[in-house]
Design an enzyme around this catalytic site. Structure first.
Site, short mmCIF file in Angstrom:
data_model
loop_
_atom_site.label_atom_id
_atom_site.label_comp_id
_atom_site.label_asym_id
_atom_site.label_seq_id
_atom_site.Cartn_x
_atom_site.Cartn_y
_atom_site.Cartn_z
N CYS A 61 0.83 -1.21 0.00
CA CYS A 61 0.00 0.00 0.00
C CYS A 61 0.86 1.26 0.00
O CYS A 61 0.53 2.25 -0.66
CB CYS A 61 -0.95 0.00 1.20
SG CYS A 61 -2.16 -1.34 1.13
N THR A 62 1.97 1.23 0.71
CA THR A 62 2.87 2.37 0.74
C THR A 62 3.45 2.64 -0.64
O THR A 62 3.41 3.77 -1.13
CB THR A 62 3.99 2.14 1.78
OG1 THR A 62 3.38 2.06 3.07
CG2 THR A 62 5.00 3.27 1.77
#
Length: 161
Positions: free
Chosen positions: A56-57
């Site tokens: 997600c980062t």
């Protein structure tokens, strides 16, 4: 004999369906209301499992870096089950440029059929809502640990014009 039935909260919303309206706070505690964009601008919702997780980062950094590819066609927002405070800290740490919507009660995630019960999170999915409020495109990533295809999302947005 038992018949399995689809659970609405885990069955992705269908293309052509009216997108459920919602109001969620963003990282700045400002309300994002879907109805505010109807008739004016398409909306692309990037559902993702969790702030701070590796995929997600990376993915949110890429989306922020290429935001103009998407924002020229639609209002862009990320949606996860994280809190406003987590979103704010993550946005500041990562330099993210788009709104991050806090769906802590999972109501929107479930209304769009993107709930992942095993993790109590959303699936990694993209929902494009046309100006008329109908779902124009939905893509749920089969492997939640893999990034979505940004070029595919951009191509779908281009079709909306």
């Amino acid at each position: 004999m038992t018949t399995a039935t689809a659970v609405p909260e885990t069955t992705p919303i269908a293309v052509g369906a009216k997108a459920p309206d919602f109001k969620l706070p963003d990282q700045d505690k400002k309300d994002f209301i879907l109805a505010d964009f109807l008739g004016k601008k398409a909306v692309v919702l990037f559902f993702y499992p969790l702030d701070w997780s590796p995929t997600c980062t990376k993915e949110n950094a890429c989306i922020s870096g290429d935001l103009s590819k998407f924002s020229k066609y639609a209002e862009v927002a990320g949606v996860s089950i994280d809190s406003v405070w987590s979103h704010k800290a993550w946005q500041e740490k990562m330099g993210l440029k788009r709104r991050l919507l806090a769906d802590m009660h999972r109501a929107v995630t479930k209304a769009y059929g993107l709930y992942h019960p095993g993790g109590n999170i959303s699936q990694r999915a993209t929902v494009i809502i046309a100006k008329d409020g109908k779902v124009a495109w939905v893509k749920v990533e089969a492997d939640i640990t893999k990034e979505r295809d940004y070029a595919e999302v951009e191509a779908q947005l281009q079709k909306l014009g």
